[in-house]
Scaffold this motif. Sequence first.
Motif, PDB file in Angstrom:
ATOM      1  N   GLY A 160      56.992  98.270  40.849  1.00 41.16           N
ATOM      2  CA  GLY A 160      56.676  99.645  41.214  1.00 41.16           C
ATOM      3  C   GLY A 160      55.399  99.816  41.993  1.00 41.16           C
ATOM      4  N   GLY A 161      54.874  98.724  42.569  1.00 40.25           N
ATOM      5  CA  GLY A 161      53.624  98.810  43.315  1.00 40.25           C
ATOM      6  C   GLY A 161      53.797  99.505  44.656  1.00 40.25           C
ATOM      7  N   ARG A 162      52.695  99.972  45.176  1.00 38.13           N
ATOM      8  CA  ARG A 162      52.654 100.601  46.501  1.00 38.13           C
ATOM      9  C   ARG A 162      52.132  99.570  47.485  1.00 38.13           C
ATOM     10  NH1 ARG A 162      47.887 103.124  48.649  1.00 38.13           N
ATOM     11  NH2 ARG A 162      48.348 104.257  50.594  1.00 38.13           N
ATOM     12  N   GLU A 178      51.245  97.997  38.176  1.00 31.84           N
ATOM     13  CA  GLU A 178      52.129  98.922  37.483  1.00 31.84           C
ATOM     14  C   GLU A 178      52.546  99.972  38.502  1.00 31.84           C
ATOM     15  OE1 GLU A 178      49.738 100.339  34.310  1.00 31.84           O
ATOM     16  OE2 GLU A 178      48.578 101.711  35.558  1.00 31.84           O
ATOM     17  N   PRO A 179      53.497 100.840  38.156  1.00 40.20           N
ATOM     18  CA  PRO A 179      53.950 101.829  39.143  1.00 40.20           C
ATOM     19  C   PRO A 179      52.782 102.588  39.778  1.00 40.20           C
ATOM     20  CG  PRO A 179      55.438 101.843  37.283  1.00 40.20           C
ATOM     21  CD  PRO A 179      54.314 100.907  36.915  1.00 40.20           C
ATOM     22  N   GLY A 180      52.756 102.549  41.118  1.00 43.85           N
ATOM     23  CA  GLY A 180      51.717 103.246  41.865  1.00 43.85           C
ATOM     24  C   GLY A 180      50.521 102.405  42.246  1.00 43.85           C
ATOM     25  N   THR A 181      50.383 101.205  41.688  1.00 50.37           N
ATOM     26  CA  THR A 181      49.260 100.335  42.033  1.00 50.37           C
ATOM     27  C   THR A 181      49.375  99.885  43.481  1.00 50.37           C
ATOM     28  OG1 THR A 181      49.096  99.511  39.761  1.00 50.37           O
ATOM     29  CG2 THR A 181      48.063  98.177  41.480  1.00 50.37           C
ATOM     30  N   THR A 182      48.258  99.935  44.207  1.00 49.06           N
ATOM     31  CA  THR A 182      48.265  99.559  45.620  1.00 49.06           C
ATOM     32  C   THR A 182      48.010  98.075  45.799  1.00 49.06           C
ATOM     33  OG1 THR A 182      47.502 101.750  46.278  1.00 49.06           O
ATOM     34  CG2 THR A 182      47.171  99.964  47.864  1.00 49.06           C
TER      35      THR A 182
END
Length: 345
Positions: A101-103, A78-82
């Motif tokens: 939205g992953g990092r 999800e957004p921000g998941t590395t």
Amino acid sequence: MGARFKARIGANENVFGTSPKALSAMLEASLESWQYADPESHDLRCALAEKHQVGFENVVVGEGIDGLLGYLVRMLVEPGTTVVTSSGAYPTFNYHVHGYGGRLVCVPYVADKECAELLVRTANREGAAIVYLANPDNPMGTYSSAKSIMKELDRLSEDCVMVVDEAYVECAPADAAMTVDIDRPNLIVMRTFSKAYGMAGARVGYAMGSSELVGAFEKVRNHFGMSRPGQAAALAALQDEEHLVQVVRQITESKERIRGIAENLHMDSIPSAANFVAIDCQRGEDYAREVLNALARRGIFVRMPMVWPQSRCIRVSAGTQADLDLLERHLPHALDEAYRIRYRR
């Protein structure tokens, strides 16, 4: 360019063709395309489970490894998941991560190989949800032994899933292939019918892992994503071991010739466990791109890695004798043309 390539040796397809048994099964199934396909891919999953000595519940079938990677990312990111991968490795995985939205954290290759030790160490440090490793690797064709990967998996946080992409494993030495450990909840191994089985256009891949992880695909996958002809062809291809052995032999012979062509031009090639060979153009990324473009103007399609230092190479897929005759004839001229463009403007 308004014309077909004379030699299509850049997409890592299997130019030696699909099993005749698979083609026959595909044709027969296509006559029933008015019906929906089996949403569970039941017969194919049973055959794959038997082949790999795992349970039916440990196998999921999807629209090639690309499709399965998309589902895995959808499940876990999800957004921000590395997410951790190697810089310059298979880019489609990265597209999925960015799309959700992953990092994305990338580590460099080590001696032209994806480094499992560095990947795991980085994943642990960054608190990653997924770490991606292709073995054998695309675009360099290098590989690590399954034993060495498992050693690093033992050091990986249980909260991080390691996905091992084995798209080219049928072409690799025996010690490359992972033994699927269904008791490890954070390991998933992916394979495909696109490469050695010669069915890239049919879009059939599969993944194996713990029943809990594989079962989670049911929440997100396209249940009617697999066509009837694709399922039937894959099932028949599994049963034609003789054709697979013949194709792998042809791939090996083709890679040997590509290496010979490079050697005759005083160029190095990277030892490959896949169905292609990376040739070191020895003058940097811009020169390698000019070589690629010069070959394209002569009707020969090859590709190149996207990130330095691997981008010093061009990547040539295993081809027919006719394909490689054209490569052998035109590569010297492409090298000369690239040199003139880069150094004698």
